[in-house]
Write a protein that holds these residues in place. Structure first.
Motif, short mmCIF file in Angstrom:
data_model
loop_
_atom_site.label_atom_id
_atom_site.label_comp_id
_atom_site.label_asym_id
_atom_site.label_seq_id
_atom_site.Cartn_x
_atom_site.Cartn_y
_atom_site.Cartn_z
N TYR A 56 0.84 -1.20 0.00
CA TYR A 56 0.00 0.00 0.00
C TYR A 56 0.87 1.25 0.00
CZ TYR A 56 -3.43 3.45 1.64
OH TYR A 56 -4.21 4.57 1.77
N THR A 57 1.75 1.36 0.99
CA THR A 57 2.82 2.37 0.99
C THR A 57 4.10 1.63 1.39
OG1 THR A 57 2.59 2.99 3.32
CG2 THR A 57 1.19 4.15 1.73
N MET A 97 2.23 6.43 9.28
CA MET A 97 1.31 5.55 10.00
C MET A 97 1.74 5.35 11.45
SD MET A 97 0.39 2.72 7.09
CE MET A 97 -0.31 3.23 5.53
N GLU A 239 -3.64 6.71 -1.95
CA GLU A 239 -2.26 6.55 -1.55
C GLU A 239 -1.28 7.45 -2.29
OE1 GLU A 239 -3.18 2.58 -3.82
OE2 GLU A 239 -4.30 4.12 -2.73
N GLN A 242 0.19 11.63 0.21
CA GLN A 242 0.67 11.29 1.54
C GLN A 242 1.10 12.51 2.34
OE1 GLN A 242 3.13 7.77 1.96
NE2 GLN A 242 2.68 7.14 -0.13
N ARG A 265 -2.46 7.13 6.75
CA ARG A 265 -1.68 7.41 5.54
C ARG A 265 -1.05 8.79 5.55
NH1 ARG A 265 -5.56 8.22 1.81
NH2 ARG A 265 -5.00 10.38 1.42
#
Length: 369
Positions: A56-57, A97, A239, A242, A265
């Motif tokens: 995702y990241t 996060m 995403e 950020q 995020r």
């Protein structure tokens, strides 16, 4: 408030089903729950929503645990904090996060001390008392998708987000739209299309979608700019955004029309508020997404989705859709598709400490006795 003790619970929670996207498939969720205790024995909770793999990241759960133990927490323990947002003066959002989880726990703690809700502390504006939930359906065959839509429509849900990929995404969405002409429908491609597949993406314009989320396998906002010019359907960025700078650049280039905001995020509620203010100033629609996450993080997104001017309420559904038992009490319940906003202090829910310990596979305590 003085930070007396910080505990980290690395939990592993079984999912009720295999959740599939174009990039991954998971049947359980590992996260880190942060519990912060002050000098008065008040407690605040946050959740690190990074995944174990960087699909995702780039941030992973292993990164988060290391940064918390050896960097963030040593600089926070036994210190006086006037306001939770003060930590952003000395912590850069290099691990958003991780930072968000720490900040969220501090905000929960601070709100309880002040006898206020999370939304009073962060926004202090009028909110809705309830929101419509929404269902996210993973990458499955169309027959299974239709079966699940039928099921959740009976539970009162009216909005569905479908995970798609280039091989069959348009066909699936077309079949769904032909059967359900009135449901609110949107798609999430999780960066799986190339800009060269623009003609395939333009077919989505006939399907009356609320938006298409993260269509392009690209970090170039100029490609999104080109695509949005060709599409009638609104592009929603998730995403790809950020940081505040990402958002400013994308707005200037007119690369999108809708922003999906997720607390983890972007680095915490401090940055969420700034992004929402920027969206409001720039006539960009925003809404509140969610991760595959426990109720500790999910209920925070429920609160945010109660803001009056969200584009759509959120990717939010009952706790028991994902987990046999969630960590929060009461669990999130969508009755006839509607979720009530908690009215208590802080997150407005309690934590099932016994269940939290049962899900824990690793534990760290810093400070305290």
């Amino acid at each position: 408030m003085r930070i007396n003790k910080i505990e980290l619970f690395h939990v592993k929670i079984p999912l009720n089903f295999m959740f599939k996207t174009s990039k991954t498939a998971i049947d359980h969720r590992e996260t880190i729950i942060i519990k912060i205790t002050d000098e008065l024995q008040n407690k605040g909770y946050g959740e690190v929503v990074a995944f174990t793999e960087p699909f995702y990241t780039n941030e992973t759960l292993i990164d988060s645990k290391y940064v918390l133990i050896y960097n963030y927490i040593p600089n926070l323990i036994h210190k006086d904090i006037k306001h939770p947002f003060d930590i952003h003066k000395w912590i850069k959002p290099s691990y958003p996060m991780t930072l968000a989880a720490l900040e969220n726990a501090l905000v929960d703690l601070y709100a309880k001390r002040e006898k206020q809700s999370i939304m009073d502390v962060v926004f202090n504006e009028e909110i809705n008392d309830d929101i419509y939930g929404g269902i996210v359906l993973g990458d499955q065959d169309v027959q299974e998708l239709i079966k699940q839509i039928d099921h959740y429509k009976k539970e009162g849900y009216i909005r569905f987000k479908i995970k798609i990929k280039p091989e069959d995404g348009v066909l699936k969405l077309k079949a769904i739209r032909e059967k359900y002409t009135n449901i609110q429908l949107l798609a999430d491609a999780n960066k799986s299309y190339k800009i060269e597949q623009i003609d395939e993406l333009k077919k989505l314009d006939k399907l009356n979608l609320l938006c298409i989320e993260e269509p392009l396998d690209s970090v170039d906002f100029l490609e999104y700019q080109s695509l949005q010019k060709e599409l009638q359907t609104s592009i929603c960025l998730d995403e790809s955004i950020q940081t505040i700078n990402d958002l400013v650049t994308a707005i200037k280039l007119k690369a999108f029309k809708v922003l999906n905001i997720k607390v983890g995020r972007v680095g915490g509620l401090y940055y969420v508020k700034k992004m929402i203010e920027l969206c409001r100033e720039s006539n960009i629609e925003y809404w509140v997404g969610s991760m595959v996450e426990s109720g500790i993080s999910k209920i925070l997104h429920v609160h945010l989705a109660s803001l009056k001017d969200t584009y759509i309420p959120g990717d939010l559904s009952s706790s028991n859709r994902y987990f046999k038992r969630d960590i929060i009490k009461p669990e999130i319940i969508a009755k006839n598709g509607i979720i009530k906003i908690p009215k208590g202090y802080g997150l407005g829910v309690d934590i099932d400490e016994t269940l939290l310990k049962n899900y824990t596979i690793d534990y760290e305590k810093i400070g305290g006795e």
